[in-house]
Structures are given as C-alpha cells and as structure tokens.
Scaffold this active site. Structure first.
Site, mmCIF file in Angstrom:
data_model
loop_
_atom_site.group_PDB
_atom_site.id
_atom_site.type_symbol
_atom_site.label_atom_id
_atom_site.label_comp_id
_atom_site.label_asym_id
_atom_site.label_seq_id
_atom_site.Cartn_x
_atom_site.Cartn_y
_atom_site.Cartn_z
ATOM 1 N N VAL A 1 0.840 -1.195 0.000
ATOM 2 C CA VAL A 1 0.000 0.000 0.000
ATOM 3 C C VAL A 1 0.880 1.252 0.000
ATOM 4 O O VAL A 1 0.621 2.205 -0.736
ATOM 5 C CB VAL A 1 -0.968 0.001 1.202
ATOM 6 C CG1 VAL A 1 -1.704 1.324 1.323
ATOM 7 C CG2 VAL A 1 -1.953 -1.161 1.095
ATOM 8 N N HIS A 2 1.926 1.216 0.784
ATOM 9 C CA HIS A 2 2.864 2.338 0.854
ATOM 10 C C HIS A 2 3.517 2.563 -0.517
ATOM 11 O O HIS A 2 3.654 3.704 -0.977
ATOM 12 C CB HIS A 2 3.921 2.043 1.923
ATOM 13 C CG HIS A 2 4.870 3.155 2.180
ATOM 14 N ND1 HIS A 2 4.482 4.396 2.629
ATOM 15 C CD2 HIS A 2 6.225 3.208 2.051
ATOM 16 C CE1 HIS A 2 5.544 5.166 2.767
ATOM 17 N NE2 HIS A 2 6.614 4.475 2.424
#
Length: 103
Positions: free
Chosen positions: A75-76
């Site tokens: 996600v990062h």
C-alpha cells in the site's frame, strides 16, 4: 514479491521520479528550461520503471503465481507511485507556465 522487492521496485523509482519533478520546477524558476525538460524526462523514465514492476506484480497475482494478500508495504509503495505521478503532472504544468511567462 517480498517486501524488499516492493521497496526497490516501487518506492525507490517513485521517489526518484518525484524528486526529479520537483527539481524540474526549481530549474524552470531559474529559467533553465532545458534542464527542466531533462529532469521531467528522468521523472518519466523512473515512473515507467515503477509502473512496469507494478504491472508485473498484478499479473503474477492474476496468474496465481503470488499471494493476493495486501501488505502495508505494498500500500505504501502504491501511495508513493500515485503521488509521484501527480507531482510529475503538476510539475509539467508549472514548468510550462514558467516558460510561457519568461517569453
């Protein structure tokens, strides 16, 4: 894909792209439009690299070659990629405006 591969394949090139885009604005503010365009080209190349790795990862999940679980690092990485793309788009507009104003 391991967490380390995510960092190397998404976050690093996205960071490079975003930095080059910001540097292109600084160059344009100094009326160095040739350098600004070079930096935007560098940003584009880094984004292409990150996007290719992103597509590889998606294909691997769709083909059942990798687990489709979503990790925080993934996600990062996606967040970095999308922010870099937005920064490049805005930098291109700002460089263009500065170039117009300098004429």
């Amino acid at each position: 894909m391991t967490d380390e591969e995510v960092v190397m394949n998404l976050i690093v090139p996205a960071g490079t792209a975003k930095s080059a885009a910001i540097e292109s604005i600084a160059a344009a503010r100094k009326h160095d439009f040739e350098r600004a365009e070079q930096l935007l080209a560098k940003a584009d190349a880094a984004i292409v690299d990150a996007h290719e790795h992103q597509s590889e990862s998606i294909r691997a999940v769709l083909n059942g070659e990798e687990d489709s679980g979503v990790s925080l690092i993934m996600v990062h990485g996606q967040d970095h990629l999308m922010n870099a793309i937005t920064t490049i788009d805005l930098a291109r507009q700002i460089v263009g405006l500065l170039h117009e104003l300098s004429e």
